[in-house]
Design a protein around this motif. Structure first.
Motif, PDB file in Angstrom:
ATOM      1  N   LEU A 240      86.615 -60.662 124.634  1.00 31.26           N
ATOM      2  CA  LEU A 240      85.805 -59.744 123.844  1.00 31.26           C
ATOM      3  C   LEU A 240      84.655 -60.467 123.156  1.00 31.26           C
ATOM      4  CD1 LEU A 240      88.505 -57.524 122.081  1.00 31.26           C
ATOM      5  CD2 LEU A 240      87.130 -56.967 124.095  1.00 31.26           C
ATOM      6  N   PRO A 241      83.462 -59.872 123.186  1.00 28.20           N
ATOM      7  CA  PRO A 241      82.353 -60.423 122.398  1.00 28.20           C
ATOM      8  C   PRO A 241      82.631 -60.191 120.917  1.00 28.20           C
ATOM      9  CG  PRO A 241      81.735 -58.314 123.355  1.00 28.20           C
ATOM     10  CD  PRO A 241      83.074 -58.664 123.935  1.00 28.20           C
ATOM     11  N   TYR A 242      81.984 -60.960 120.077  1.00 29.76           N
ATOM     12  CA  TYR A 242      82.243 -60.910 118.640  1.00 29.76           C
ATOM     13  C   TYR A 242      82.073 -59.498 118.077  1.00 29.76           C
ATOM     14  CZ  TYR A 242      81.927 -61.955 113.654  1.00 29.76           C
ATOM     15  OH  TYR A 242      82.126 -61.969 112.286  1.00 29.76           O
ATOM     16  N   LYS A 243      81.093 -58.768 118.573  1.00 30.59           N
ATOM     17  CA  LYS A 243      80.802 -57.441 118.024  1.00 30.59           C
ATOM     18  C   LYS A 243      81.893 -56.416 118.330  1.00 30.59           C
ATOM     19  CE  LYS A 243      76.850 -58.508 116.180  1.00 30.59           C
ATOM     20  NZ  LYS A 243      76.712 -58.575 114.708  1.00 30.59           N
ATOM     21  N   LEU A 244      82.780 -56.723 119.255  1.00 28.09           N
ATOM     22  CA  LEU A 244      83.864 -55.794 119.584  1.00 28.09           C
ATOM     23  C   LEU A 244      85.236 -56.323 119.202  1.00 28.09           C
ATOM     24  CD1 LEU A 244      82.711 -54.508 123.092  1.00 28.09           C
ATOM     25  CD2 LEU A 244      82.596 -53.285 120.911  1.00 28.09           C
ATOM     26  N   ASP A 245      85.294 -57.563 118.768  1.00 27.27           N
ATOM     27  CA  ASP A 245      86.569 -58.158 118.374  1.00 27.27           C
ATOM     28  C   ASP A 245      86.759 -57.937 116.875  1.00 27.27           C
ATOM     29  OD1 ASP A 245      88.851 -59.597 118.008  1.00 27.27           O
ATOM     30  OD2 ASP A 245      88.091 -61.477 118.825  1.00 27.27           O
ATOM     31  N   LEU A 246      87.598 -56.974 116.531  1.00 26.95           N
ATOM     32  CA  LEU A 246      87.737 -56.565 115.132  1.00 26.95           C
ATOM     33  C   LEU A 246      88.892 -57.244 114.418  1.00 26.95           C
ATOM     34  CD1 LEU A 246      87.117 -52.721 115.495  1.00 26.95           C
ATOM     35  CD2 LEU A 246      85.471 -54.601 115.389  1.00 26.95           C
ATOM     36  N   PHE A 247      89.683 -58.038 115.136  1.00 31.62           N
ATOM     37  CA  PHE A 247      90.868 -58.642 114.525  1.00 31.62           C
ATOM     38  C   PHE A 247      90.488 -59.519 113.333  1.00 31.62           C
ATOM     39  CE2 PHE A 247      94.027 -62.034 114.065  1.00 31.62           C
ATOM     40  CZ  PHE A 247      95.168 -61.264 113.883  1.00 31.62           C
ATOM     41  N   GLY A 248      91.142 -59.276 112.205  1.00 36.43           N
ATOM     42  CA  GLY A 248      90.933 -60.101 111.025  1.00 36.43           C
ATOM     43  C   GLY A 248      89.708 -59.755 110.210  1.00 36.43           C
ATOM     44  N   LYS A 249      88.891 -58.813 110.694  1.00 40.36           N
ATOM     45  CA  LYS A 249      87.688 -58.441 109.954  1.00 40.36           C
ATOM     46  C   LYS A 249      88.031 -57.438 108.851  1.00 40.36           C
ATOM     47  CE  LYS A 249      84.026 -59.124 113.393  1.00 40.36           C
ATOM     48  NZ  LYS A 249      84.733 -59.520 114.609  1.00 40.36           N
ATOM     49  N   LYS A 250      87.398 -57.602 107.708  1.00 45.39           N
ATOM     50  CA  LYS A 250      87.511 -56.628 106.637  1.00 45.39           C
ATOM     51  C   LYS A 250      86.646 -55.415 106.991  1.00 45.39           C
ATOM     52  CE  LYS A 250      88.313 -60.199 103.145  1.00 45.39           C
ATOM     53  NZ  LYS A 250      88.367 -61.310 104.113  1.00 45.39           N
ATOM     54  N   PRO A 251      86.952 -54.254 106.439  1.00 40.31           N
ATOM     55  CA  PRO A 251      86.202 -53.043 106.813  1.00 40.31           C
ATOM     56  C   PRO A 251      84.691 -53.200 106.704  1.00 40.31           C
ATOM     57  CG  PRO A 251      88.117 -52.450 105.499  1.00 40.31           C
ATOM     58  CD  PRO A 251      88.063 -53.958 105.509  1.00 40.31           C
ATOM     59  N   TRP A 252      84.214 -53.898 105.667  1.00 41.19           N
ATOM     60  CA  TRP A 252      82.768 -54.049 105.495  1.00 41.19           C
ATOM     61  C   TRP A 252      82.167 -55.109 106.417  1.00 41.19           C
ATOM     62  CZ3 TRP A 252      86.460 -55.008 101.737  1.00 41.19           C
ATOM     63  CH2 TRP A 252      86.711 -56.345 101.439  1.00 41.19           C
ATOM     64  N   GLU A 253      83.023 -55.809 107.163  1.00 42.19           N
ATOM     65  CA  GLU A 253      82.531 -56.821 108.099  1.00 42.19           C
ATOM     66  C   GLU A 253      82.420 -56.280 109.523  1.00 42.19           C
ATOM     67  OE1 GLU A 253      84.355 -60.877 106.014  1.00 42.19           O
ATOM     68  OE2 GLU A 253      85.575 -59.792 107.486  1.00 42.19           O
ATOM     69  N   ILE A 254      82.916 -55.078 109.749  1.00 37.44           N
ATOM     70  CA  ILE A 254      82.874 -54.498 111.098  1.00 37.44           C
ATOM     71  C   ILE A 254      81.452 -54.007 111.377  1.00 37.44           C
ATOM     72  CG2 ILE A 254      83.739 -52.636 112.569  1.00 37.44           C
ATOM     73  CD1 ILE A 254      86.389 -52.855 111.040  1.00 37.44           C
ATOM     74  N   PRO A 255      80.805 -54.519 112.423  1.00 36.67           N
ATOM     75  CA  PRO A 255      79.384 -54.247 112.649  1.00 36.67           C
ATOM     76  C   PRO A 255      79.121 -52.954 113.425  1.00 36.67           C
ATOM     77  CG  PRO A 255      80.146 -55.800 114.282  1.00 36.67           C
ATOM     78  CD  PRO A 255      81.339 -55.491 113.408  1.00 36.67           C
ATOM     79  N   HIS A 256      79.806 -51.886 113.054  1.00 34.70           N
ATOM     80  CA  HIS A 256      79.711 -50.625 113.790  1.00 34.70           C
ATOM     81  C   HIS A 256      79.236 -49.492 112.892  1.00 34.70           C
ATOM     82  CE1 HIS A 256      83.079 -52.195 116.680  1.00 34.70           C
ATOM     83  NE2 HIS A 256      81.917 -52.829 116.832  1.00 34.70           N
ATOM     84  N   LEU A 257      78.336 -48.686 113.418  1.00 34.74           N
ATOM     85  CA  LEU A 257      77.879 -47.467 112.767  1.00 34.74           C
ATOM     86  C   LEU A 257      78.217 -46.291 113.675  1.00 34.74           C
ATOM     87  CD1 LEU A 257      74.323 -48.621 111.626  1.00 34.74           C
ATOM     88  CD2 LEU A 257      76.314 -48.295 110.147  1.00 34.74           C
ATOM     89  N   ASP A 258      78.450 -45.136 113.062  1.00 40.93           N
ATOM     90  CA  ASP A 258      78.830 -43.955 113.824  1.00 40.93           C
ATOM     91  C   ASP A 258      78.130 -42.754 113.195  1.00 40.93           C
ATOM     92  OD1 ASP A 258      80.207 -41.665 114.846  1.00 40.93           O
ATOM     93  OD2 ASP A 258      81.932 -42.915 115.315  1.00 40.93           O
ATOM     94  N   THR A 259      77.244 -42.111 113.948  1.00 42.22           N
ATOM     95  CA  THR A 259      76.477 -41.000 113.386  1.00 42.22           C
ATOM     96  C   THR A 259      77.381 -39.823 113.007  1.00 42.22           C
ATOM     97  OG1 THR A 259      75.954 -40.367 115.682  1.00 42.22           O
ATOM     98  CG2 THR A 259      74.248 -41.535 114.429  1.00 42.22           C
TER      99      THR A 259
END
Length: 237
Positions: free
Chosen positions: A137-156
């Motif tokens: 997985l590339p970093y932008k899709l690997d969510l393991f261990g990330k805090k909610p505010w560290e997840i680089p995803h937006l959803d309209t």
């Protein structure tokens, strides 16, 4: 605040998916049984497993991605351009090409991914299919261990909820209520399987997918209070 984001750091995306096989009877006996078990409550008594299989593209375990369309804004002085491109072909190939894009051009902390209902569908679907193909997985899709505010995803769709957990709004409806011109597309999501397997028209699917990417970007601009992109600012590359 959305207006504080540099929108040129956002990669807008959409995927189109189909069942992994053209027909239920093309699955192994074991996979047929697993499909029957997976969809038991979704089917209820209305459909047999075979009849329900045309919807298999919704599940990453039983479907596959046939294209990933992406778009991003560029600025030349005061002029804005929205560049759109699509990865398609064999799933393993298109996933690797998409990963290369992320790792080459959207690999910084400031970069974000954005889609409509993407946190529920597109992002996890892509990640699951990469794992199935043995792609790290590339970093932008690997969510393991990330805090909610560290997840680089937006959803309209999530942005439109304003805290309402029960609210679902389609991209087409959002575009309508926000005054975004509806693209003159000739298909809808439920037709992708038919167009792919029965008509073999991947170009038609790509056009549909790219229109959704453009519409998602336009919705995001309206949510920020920005002006919409004119038609001549949209460039296919």
């Amino acid at each position: 605040m959305l207006y504080r984001l540099d929108i040129s750091n956002i990669l807008f995306l959409d995927i189109e998916t189909v069942p992994e096989k053209e027909a239920f009877n093309a699955l192994s006996e074991e996979k047929q049984l697993l499909w029957e078990q997976k969809t038991k409550y979704a089917r209820k008594d209305e459909f047999t497993p075979a009849e329900f299989y045309e919807r298999a593209g919704i599940w990453a375990e039983f479907g596959k991605i046939v294209c990933i369309s992406v778009g991003y804004l560029t600025y030349t002085g005061e002029n804005r351009n929205f560049r759109v491109t699509t990865f398609y072909g064999e799933e393993d190939k298109l996933l690797k090409e998409f990963k290369q894009l992320l790792e080459t051009h959207f690999n910084q902390p400031k970069h974000l991914l954005c889609g409509h209902n993407a946190k529920e569908f597109d992002f996890p679907y892509i990640a699951r299919r990469m794992v199935i193909h043995g792609i790290q997985l590339p970093y932008k899709l690997d969510l393991f261990g990330k805090k909610p505010w560290e997840i680089p995803h937006l959803d309209t769709m999530e942005l439109w909820k304003f805290g309402d957990y029960k609210h679902y709004t389609s991209l087409k409806l959002m575009a309508n209520v926000l005054g975004i011109p509806s693209p003159k597309d000739d298909m809808e999501g439920s037709m992708v399987r038919q167009v792919y397997y029965e008509e073999g028209d991947i170009d038609r699917i790509i056009t549909y997918c790219e229109l959704d990417v453009v519409t998602t970007a336009q919705v995001f601009l309206r949510l920020r209070g920005d002006a919409l992109l004119p038609h001549d600012a949209i460039k296919k590359v």
